[in-house]
Design a protein around this motif. Structure first.
Motif, PDB file in Angstrom:
ATOM      1  N   LEU A 156       3.109  32.882 -25.507  1.00  0.00           N
ATOM      2  CA  LEU A 156       2.664  33.526 -26.728  1.00  0.00           C
ATOM      3  C   LEU A 156       1.863  32.385 -27.351  1.00  0.00           C
ATOM      4  N   ALA A 157       1.867  31.155 -27.112  1.00  0.00           N
ATOM      5  CA  ALA A 157       0.954  29.943 -27.554  1.00  0.00           C
ATOM      6  C   ALA A 157      -0.324  29.922 -26.729  1.00  0.00           C
ATOM      7  N   ASN A 158      -0.245  30.268 -25.362  1.00  0.00           N
ATOM      8  CA  ASN A 158      -1.394  30.422 -24.784  1.00  0.00           C
ATOM      9  C   ASN A 158      -2.483  31.517 -25.031  1.00  0.00           C
ATOM     10  N   GLU A 159      -1.567  32.753 -25.452  1.00  0.00           N
ATOM     11  CA  GLU A 159      -2.220  33.736 -25.785  1.00  0.00           C
ATOM     12  C   GLU A 159      -3.104  33.499 -27.218  1.00  0.00           C
ATOM     13  N   ASP A 160      -2.455  32.846 -27.942  1.00  0.00           N
ATOM     14  CA  ASP A 160      -2.923  32.319 -29.319  1.00  0.00           C
ATOM     15  C   ASP A 160      -4.038  31.125 -29.363  1.00  0.00           C
ATOM     16  N   LEU A 161      -4.299  30.634 -28.194  1.00  0.00           N
ATOM     17  CA  LEU A 161      -5.198  29.506 -28.127  1.00  0.00           C
ATOM     18  C   LEU A 161      -6.750  30.080 -28.657  1.00  0.00           C
ATOM     19  N   GLU A 162      -7.585  29.013 -29.357  1.00  0.00           N
ATOM     20  CA  GLU A 162      -8.761  29.154 -29.722  1.00  0.00           C
ATOM     21  C   GLU A 162      -9.567  28.912 -28.404  1.00  0.00           C
ATOM     22  N   GLU A 163     -10.681  29.349 -28.326  1.00  0.00           N
ATOM     23  CA  GLU A 163     -11.474  29.204 -26.922  1.00  0.00           C
ATOM     24  C   GLU A 163     -11.745  27.689 -26.688  1.00  0.00           C
ATOM     25  N   GLY A 164     -11.526  27.290 -25.696  1.00  0.00           N
ATOM     26  CA  GLY A 164     -11.880  25.833 -25.138  1.00  0.00           C
ATOM     27  C   GLY A 164     -10.782  24.859 -25.372  1.00  0.00           C
ATOM     28  N   ALA A 165      -9.655  25.423 -26.133  1.00  0.00           N
ATOM     29  CA  ALA A 165      -8.532  24.653 -26.261  1.00  0.00           C
ATOM     30  C   ALA A 165      -7.678  24.475 -24.859  1.00  0.00           C
ATOM     31  N   PRO A 166      -6.983  23.333 -25.048  1.00  0.00           N
ATOM     32  CA  PRO A 166      -6.068  23.021 -23.619  1.00  0.00           C
ATOM     33  C   PRO A 166      -5.158  24.304 -23.432  1.00  0.00           C
ATOM     34  N   THR A 167      -4.659  24.644 -22.140  1.00  0.00           N
ATOM     35  CA  THR A 167      -3.619  25.683 -22.189  1.00  0.00           C
ATOM     36  C   THR A 167      -2.277  24.924 -22.069  1.00  0.00           C
ATOM     37  N   PHE A 168      -1.003  25.480 -22.189  1.00  0.00           N
ATOM     38  CA  PHE A 168       0.178  24.947 -22.060  1.00  0.00           C
ATOM     39  C   PHE A 168       0.746  25.264 -20.549  1.00  0.00           C
ATOM     40  N   ARG A 169       1.480  24.562 -20.160  1.00  0.00           N
ATOM     41  CA  ARG A 169       2.299  25.013 -18.857  1.00  0.00           C
ATOM     42  C   ARG A 169       3.670  24.288 -19.090  1.00  0.00           C
ATOM     43  N   LEU A 170       4.784  24.974 -18.315  1.00  0.00           N
ATOM     44  CA  LEU A 170       6.128  24.511 -18.589  1.00  0.00           C
ATOM     45  C   LEU A 170       6.675  23.977 -16.960  1.00  0.00           C
ATOM     46  N   ALA A 171       7.432  22.919 -17.495  1.00  0.00           N
ATOM     47  CA  ALA A 171       7.873  22.107 -16.281  1.00  0.00           C
ATOM     48  C   ALA A 171       9.445  22.006 -16.502  1.00  0.00           C
ATOM     49  N   VAL A 172      10.171  22.574 -15.734  1.00  0.00           N
ATOM     50  CA  VAL A 172      11.604  22.893 -15.998  1.00  0.00           C
ATOM     51  C   VAL A 172      12.527  22.085 -15.240  1.00  0.00           C
ATOM     52  N   GLU A 173      13.442  21.365 -15.475  1.00  0.00           N
ATOM     53  CA  GLU A 173      14.499  20.610 -14.949  1.00  0.00           C
ATOM     54  C   GLU A 173      15.918  20.988 -15.382  1.00  0.00           C
ATOM     55  N   ASP A 174      16.849  21.288 -14.334  1.00  0.00           N
ATOM     56  CA  ASP A 174      18.139  21.523 -14.742  1.00  0.00           C
ATOM     57  C   ASP A 174      18.956  20.107 -15.056  1.00  0.00           C
ATOM     58  N   THR A 175      19.744  20.198 -16.250  1.00  0.00           N
ATOM     59  CA  THR A 175      20.680  19.197 -16.696  1.00  0.00           C
ATOM     60  C   THR A 175      21.872  19.316 -16.094  1.00  0.00           C
ATOM     61  N   ARG A 176      22.406  20.439 -15.574  1.00  0.00           N
ATOM     62  CA  ARG A 176      23.534  20.726 -14.706  1.00  0.00           C
ATOM     63  C   ARG A 176      24.769  20.513 -15.600  1.00  0.00           C
ATOM     64  N   SER A 177      24.675  20.708 -16.987  1.00  0.00           N
ATOM     65  CA  SER A 177      25.669  20.814 -17.891  1.00  0.00           C
ATOM     66  C   SER A 177      26.196  19.525 -18.081  1.00  0.00           C
ATOM     67  N   THR A 178      25.890  18.546 -17.584  1.00  0.00           N
ATOM     68  CA  THR A 178      26.420  17.159 -17.468  1.00  0.00           C
ATOM     69  C   THR A 178      25.436  15.848 -18.122  1.00  0.00           C
ATOM     70  N   THR A 179      26.047  14.916 -18.702  1.00  0.00           N
ATOM     71  CA  THR A 179      25.373  13.859 -19.207  1.00  0.00           C
ATOM     72  C   THR A 179      24.439  13.319 -18.409  1.00  0.00           C
ATOM     73  N   GLU A 180      24.915  13.074 -17.280  1.00  0.00           N
ATOM     74  CA  GLU A 180      24.294  12.534 -15.976  1.00  0.00           C
ATOM     75  C   GLU A 180      22.969  13.346 -15.545  1.00  0.00           C
ATOM     76  N   GLY A 181      23.332  14.520 -15.574  1.00  0.00           N
ATOM     77  CA  GLY A 181      22.436  15.640 -15.147  1.00  0.00           C
ATOM     78  C   GLY A 181      21.303  15.560 -16.187  1.00  0.00           C
ATOM     79  N   THR A 182      21.529  15.494 -17.539  1.00  0.00           N
ATOM     80  CA  THR A 182      20.683  15.369 -18.531  1.00  0.00           C
ATOM     81  C   THR A 182      19.651  14.277 -18.422  1.00  0.00           C
ATOM     82  N   GLU A 183      20.294  13.109 -18.337  1.00  0.00           N
ATOM     83  CA  GLU A 183      19.471  11.774 -17.977  1.00  0.00           C
ATOM     84  C   GLU A 183      18.496  11.905 -16.738  1.00  0.00           C
ATOM     85  N   GLU A 184      18.974  12.594 -15.710  1.00  0.00           N
ATOM     86  CA  GLU A 184      18.198  12.700 -14.436  1.00  0.00           C
ATOM     87  C   GLU A 184      16.996  13.645 -14.661  1.00  0.00           C
ATOM     88  N   ALA A 185      17.312  14.716 -15.480  1.00  0.00           N
ATOM     89  CA  ALA A 185      16.236  15.776 -15.837  1.00  0.00           C
ATOM     90  C   ALA A 185      15.225  15.057 -16.631  1.00  0.00           C
TER      91      ALA A 185
END
Length: 398
Positions: A71-100
């Motif tokens: 939705l943010a990319n659809e509302d951008l003004e012309e010439g504005a930088p686009t957004f991309r998403l990078a996803v990391e799995d925290t594995r439901s743990t504190t150790e996984g969260t830090e690694e992510a």
């Protein structure tokens, strides 16, 4: 011959000097333009529990962040930088969260949505302080965490905001005098919620906590058998008028099903931040198990606020279903982060500038209604109290 060689060498030297000067000017021009040139793309990180005990919530968080970025990319003004998403799995743990988080940081990401729980949020604070990563924790609700870091913002209400309204509304609705408590003592949010609940109940005349039961489950462990604790509570003398449960997603699911299997039907339950995902999951095994549970919440799909209605409609059109509160809370957090980035001038998009923009947010229109960050970076808006009807949560009527 010697004269010819010297002449040729002199000419070559002049050409080399001229070329070097031209190259220097070209490089200087490139450096100058790149220092003022806005990025063509900005990466938003998501650290969510895509596997493990909180994976249902994590999948909702992923869908919500993807939608917010789209939705943010659809509302951008012309010439504005686009957004991309990078996803990391925290594995439901504190150790996984830090690694992510470390994985995202190693990729140059300085804007992150996540993590999921208060325990994991608390664990990651030293790292986000060290690396100055702007972090939006959309589901963390334990008291006092945002005050520990200038780089942490939380968009879900904390228990010190939820409990006063929740205790007042549920006591008025149920007219309870003697209540019981069952808590996951191994989780930071759950224990914090119980502490605040007991503090609020202590201010009510004629209301007392008749029995407390607990179990110890860190976020990554399986939920234990709660039969001894549930039996102790339902057999309490004097009889309990209501039972307050404080736990994480997996805890709520197991508690509801185990109580249903034990035939508990005449003891009202009050569960903080019970989500429609939790309800749907429990109903898959026992459709009647969640009916009538009272819920302390921050967002309910039936909200009549225009921004909330627009969000629900958009989610339904994209995914053919009503969003859960995990989806809604993550969408709200990601949306606020993206808004803050877009408010910064394109040639000044930095972690410092975006952090300052978030800190200044006051009375912003969101799916929660008017929203502000307080001086610590915690959310301020109106909490809700609901009741489970079927697969949905409806606002509790007076």
């Amino acid at each position: 011959m010697s004269h010819t060689f010297e002449t040729s060498f002199s000419v070559m030297r002049i050409i080399f000097i001229c070329l070097s000067f031209v190259i220097f000017l070209s490089l200087s021009a490139c450096d100058s333009s790149s220092s003022n040139q806005q990025p063509s793309q900005i990466t938003i990180g998501l650290a969510a529990p895509l596997t493990g005990t909180s994976s249902r919530a994590g999948q909702d968080m992923r869908t919500a962040t993807e939608m917010a970025v789209a939705l943010a990319n659809e509302d951008l003004e012309e010439g504005a930088p686009t957004f991309r998403l990078a996803v990391e799995d925290t594995r439901s743990t504190t150790e996984g969260t830090e690694e992510a988080f470390r994985n995202l940081i190693s990729k140059g990401v300085v804007f992150v949505v996540g993590p999921y729980s208060s325990s994991n949020t608390n664990h990651i604070i030293p790292l986000i302080d060290e690396t100055r990563v702007v972090t939006i924790a959309p589901a963390s609700a334990a008291q006092g965490l945002a005050a520990k870091s200038d780089w942490l913002f939380r968009t879900s209400l904390t228990v010190d905001v939820l409990m006063p309204e929740g205790v007042s509304a549920t006591q008025k609705y149920l007219d309870y005098k003697n209540v019981g408590v069952l808590t996951n003592a191994g989780d930071h949010f759950s224990q914090n919620a119980e502490d605040k609940f007991i503090e609020e109940v202590g201010q009510l005349s004629g209301v007392s906590v008749g029995m407390k039961q607990s179990y110890n489950r860190p976020g990554s462990d399986p939920v234990p058998d709660l039969t001894p604790q549930i039996n102790a509570l339902i057999n309490a003398n004097p009889k309990l008028d209501a039972l307050f449960f404080f736990g994480l997603t997996a805890d709520r699911h197991s508690f509801i099903l185990q109580a249903h299997e034990l035939g508990v039907t005449d003891l009202p339950f009050v569960i903080t931040l019970l989500s429609t995902s939790d309800i749907r999951s429990a109903r898959e095994s026992a459709p009647a198990s969640t009916e009538g549970i009272l819920v302390l919440q921050v967002w309910i799909a039936s909200s009549n606020h225009p921004a909330s209605q627009a969000y629900v409609k958009e989610h339904q059109s994209r995914y053919n279903g009503t969003p859960s509160d995990f989806s809604a809370r993550t969408f709200a957090g990601a949306d606020l982060l993206l808004r803050a980035i877009m408010e910064v001038t394109p040639d000044n998009i930095s972690n410092d500038a975006v952090r300052e923009q978030l800190a200044m947010m006051r009375n912003v229109d969101t799916i929660y209604g008017p929203f502000s960050f307080d001086d610590d970076g915690d959310a301020e808006y109106t909490p809700l109290v609901g009741i489970v009807r079927g697969a949905s949560i409806e606002l509790l009527e007076d």
